[in-house]
Design an enzyme around this catalytic site. Sequence first.
Site, PDB file in Angstrom:
ATOM      1  N   CYS A  94       0.811  -1.222   0.000  1.00  0.00           N
ATOM      2  CA  CYS A  94       0.000   0.000   0.000  1.00  0.00           C
ATOM      3  C   CYS A  94       0.843   1.269   0.000  1.00  0.00           C
ATOM      4  CB  CYS A  94      -0.934  -0.001   1.202  1.00  0.00           C
ATOM      5  SG  CYS A  94      -1.968  -1.476   1.313  1.00  0.00           S
ATOM      6  N   HIS A 383      -9.918   1.940  -1.487  1.00  0.00           N
ATOM      7  CA  HIS A 383      -8.465   1.766  -1.381  1.00  0.00           C
ATOM      8  C   HIS A 383      -7.933   0.821  -2.450  1.00  0.00           C
ATOM      9  CE1 HIS A 383      -4.501   1.103   0.087  1.00  0.00           C
ATOM     10  NE2 HIS A 383      -4.760   0.032   0.801  1.00  0.00           N
ATOM     11  N   CYS A 413       0.079   3.174   6.038  1.00  0.00           N
ATOM     12  CA  CYS A 413       0.534   1.858   6.504  1.00  0.00           C
ATOM     13  C   CYS A 413       0.435   0.869   5.353  1.00  0.00           C
ATOM     14  CB  CYS A 413      -0.320   1.387   7.678  1.00  0.00           C
ATOM     15  SG  CYS A 413      -2.086   1.258   7.283  1.00  0.00           S
TER      16      CYS A 413
END
Length: 426
Positions: A94, A383, A413
């Site tokens: 990510c 996301h 994160c």
Amino acid sequence: MLSDQQSCRVAVVGYNRIPFARQNTFYTDKGNQDMMTAALNGLIDRYHLRGMLLGEVAGGAVIKHSREINLMRECVLGSSLDHATAACDIQQACNTGIAASLYIAHKIALGQIEAGIAGGVDSSSDVPLVLGEGLRKRLLAARRAKTFGQRFKELAKIRLKDLTPVAPMNMEPRTGLSMGGHTEITAKYYKISREEQDRYALESHQKMARAYDNGFFDDMLTPFAGLELDNNLRRDTSLEKLAKLKPAFDKVNGSLTAGNSSPLTDGASCILLASEDWAKQQGLPVLAYITFAETAAIEYVQHQHNLLLAPVYASVRMLQKAGLQLQDFDFYEIHEAFAAQVLALLKIWESPELMKEFGYDKALGSIDLSKLNVNGSSLAAGHPFAATGARVIATMAKLLNEKGSGRGLVSVCAAGGQGVTLIMEK
């Protein structure tokens, strides 16, 4: 020596993304290359870059097909940039979008290039299906065979169960737990209640809805495949509706649900980075500068609640290098993988006792929550793993530019116990 010049300031001068779409909705038949090319072309059109030779384009995807070995270069070739523009793929779960941004930023700072594009893309709908390990081994053995008889012998070993494809699994290889499974442990460890998580998720949707109504996103998105805004946004959600959702990971005692966790999402985003001189030459205003960054990792196999908490280390180290306090910011953009993960990070920062578990002798303190994710974040937008980094940088750049001055902290994160933080200034 890479450069004999003093480092240049790195400016964010542009941004674009396509609307983010929930898995298996608008972009079901669109792949990474389709989405990233659309995001690039939207950026190129908005900032009049058509036919221009840039220093480099960097980005990547977390979920890739084997044919996408040179994804970003193919996207450049499909764009209206000068096709002599170089490109490379970068992947750090990510963190990918921010890792790509730092790659371009470092080249600009060193004077190697004047301008470049960074971004990321991911499809949770168009996922690769992998051959089972048994079938793969038999086919490779048959390929190595020297005679027809040997080849037939290997192929005869294939069983019906070997023909079942294996889809990508959203889990940590070393623990067998999904990101949500780890965060469920985090929520229990730090005593983050279901009510806190649901309230935080509701606020993310409400803030993003207001931002759309106020026109904040009007110049940030390019419509794509019939979608004009993020379709994960839930204007009609409420605490009552969120409370009715069943736990998603720990079915018996869990507090994480589909409502307080970011969904599987398709999308692409990118930002335009440049030196001040290049921006001036092109007549583009400097929206904000990237001034400090720190990447960190954390042990999470033995301490399974740690998976998404590497930003604790990154933030402390970065603030020390910058000579700043956690409170010295006008805005905070913290990626919302899960409401529980954001709430845990805030709780750790505030607590001397919890910070001691990370090896620090004092807390960073609390932040003004009215400055946190003021236009909503991943819980509302969605996301697409590699696309989130450029989205949050773009949001922070626009916030600082609209204010006219100030400082922002970005935190993301990532899987594998990793995290990255940035400081942006105007």
